[in-house]
Design an enzyme around this catalytic site. Structure first.
Site, PDB file in Angstrom:
ATOM      1  N   VAL A 275       0.747  -1.270  -0.122  1.00 35.34           N
ATOM      2  CA  VAL A 275       0.028  -0.016   0.053  1.00 35.34           C
ATOM      3  C   VAL A 275       0.996   1.077  -0.039  1.00 35.34           C
ATOM      4  O   VAL A 275       1.865   1.385   0.910  1.00 35.34           O
ATOM      5  CB  VAL A 275      -0.965   0.208   1.127  1.00 35.34           C
ATOM      6  CG1 VAL A 275      -1.826   1.268   1.306  1.00 35.34           C
ATOM      7  CG2 VAL A 275      -1.799  -1.214   1.376  1.00 35.34           C
ATOM      8  N   LYS A 276       0.671   2.115  -0.961  1.00 30.93           N
ATOM      9  CA  LYS A 276       1.350   3.338  -1.241  1.00 30.93           C
ATOM     10  C   LYS A 276       1.024   4.388  -0.353  1.00 30.93           C
ATOM     11  O   LYS A 276      -0.228   4.743  -0.673  1.00 30.93           O
ATOM     12  CB  LYS A 276       1.543   3.608  -2.598  1.00 30.93           C
ATOM     13  CG  LYS A 276       2.963   3.808  -3.084  1.00 30.93           C
ATOM     14  CD  LYS A 276       2.879   4.212  -4.613  1.00 30.93           C
ATOM     15  CE  LYS A 276       4.250   4.460  -5.125  1.00 30.93           C
ATOM     16  NZ  LYS A 276       4.162   4.803  -6.512  1.00 30.93           N
ATOM     17  N   VAL A 277       1.706   4.913   0.351  1.00 29.56           N
ATOM     18  CA  VAL A 277       0.993   6.126   1.277  1.00 29.56           C
ATOM     19  C   VAL A 277       1.870   7.511   1.519  1.00 29.56           C
ATOM     20  O   VAL A 277       3.157   7.146   1.457  1.00 29.56           O
ATOM     21  CB  VAL A 277       0.946   5.753   2.881  1.00 29.56           C
ATOM     22  CG1 VAL A 277       0.433   6.868   3.677  1.00 29.56           C
ATOM     23  CG2 VAL A 277       0.140   4.531   3.077  1.00 29.56           C
TER      24      VAL A 277
END
Ligand code: G3P
Length: 223
Positions: free
Chosen positions: A83-85
């Site tokens: 998951v890219k944050v």
């Protein structure tokens, strides 16, 4: 160094996967928007094309609760997903929580060593140091990458440094030289890695000499 493709175009992923060199794919909201397709179906198709790969898919919430909610949804789609944050205070806080939950994160939009420190301390699996956008404004994007690699090694952080925002093969060379763990690049750049004029000239000479000598690999039975 692991090699990732930076794209939302499944046709590009398909082509690069054929080469057998792909360790993962990174997407972002702009790349998904450019694909003209729905987010979940695109990410899942990419997972299927690179079955052993880490596939990054980005949240769009900017508050802690929202990031967590979107991250749990995205991570539920496939275990390959990272998951890219973005590197913002609420994002770093969410990365910490997600890391403690065992959900892999890719902290993105990182441009400086202090930012990389925060991502590493939060437990991000990948730290996406952007280089091209720094170079685009006259800076030296690779400088922060080198410093981040040194920091990770010096303090034994578990994060992997992912060179992102790559504009040309020289960025790939520099990523190798500074010891980055991963380099993600557009399909155009990955394709350019094959190219060298001496390879083209050398192959032409081999084939011309071979053909001129009338040689065969599959020789016809002598009568
Ligand atoms: O996907 C993250 C990063 O690689 C995008 O960089 O500068 O090409 O938009 P850029």
């Amino acid at each position: 160094m692991k090699v990732f493709l930076d794209t939302g175009d499944v046709k590009e992923v398909e082509k690069a996967a054929e080469w057998g060199l792909l360790d993962g794919v990174t997407t972002n909201p702009s790349l998904i928007a450019k694909s003209g397709r729905r987010f979940r179906e695109t990410v899942l198709e990419i997972c299927g094309l690179v079955p052993e790969g880490a596939i990054s898919a980005e949240v769009v919430a900017t508050d802690y609760e929202g990031v967590l909610k979107e991250a749990h949804e995205i991570a539920s789609w496939n275990p390959q997903i990272v998951v890219k944050v973005p590197l913002i205070p609420e994002g770093v806080r969410a990365i910490r929580t997600l890391s403690q939950e065992g959900i892999r994160t890719n902290c993105t939009l990182v441009f400086s060593l202090p930012q990389a420190l925060l991502a590493a301390k939060a437990g991000a699996a990948f730290i996406s140091n952007f280089v091209g956008r720094v170079d685009d404004v006259g800076g030296d994007g690779m400088e922060a990458v080198a410093d981040t690699v040194d920091m990770i090694e010096q303090y034994s952080f578990n994060s992997e440094v992912l060179v992102a925002s790559v504009r040309h093969p020289k960025h790939v060379v520099e990523a190798l030289q500074v010891g980055a763990h991963i380099c993600t690049m557009p399909f155009k750049v990955m394709n350019q890695l094959f190219n060298h004029p001496l390879t083209d000239a050398g192959l032409k000479r081999f084939l011309d000499d071979w053909n001129e000598a009338g040689l065969e690999i599959f020789e016809k039975a002598r009568v």
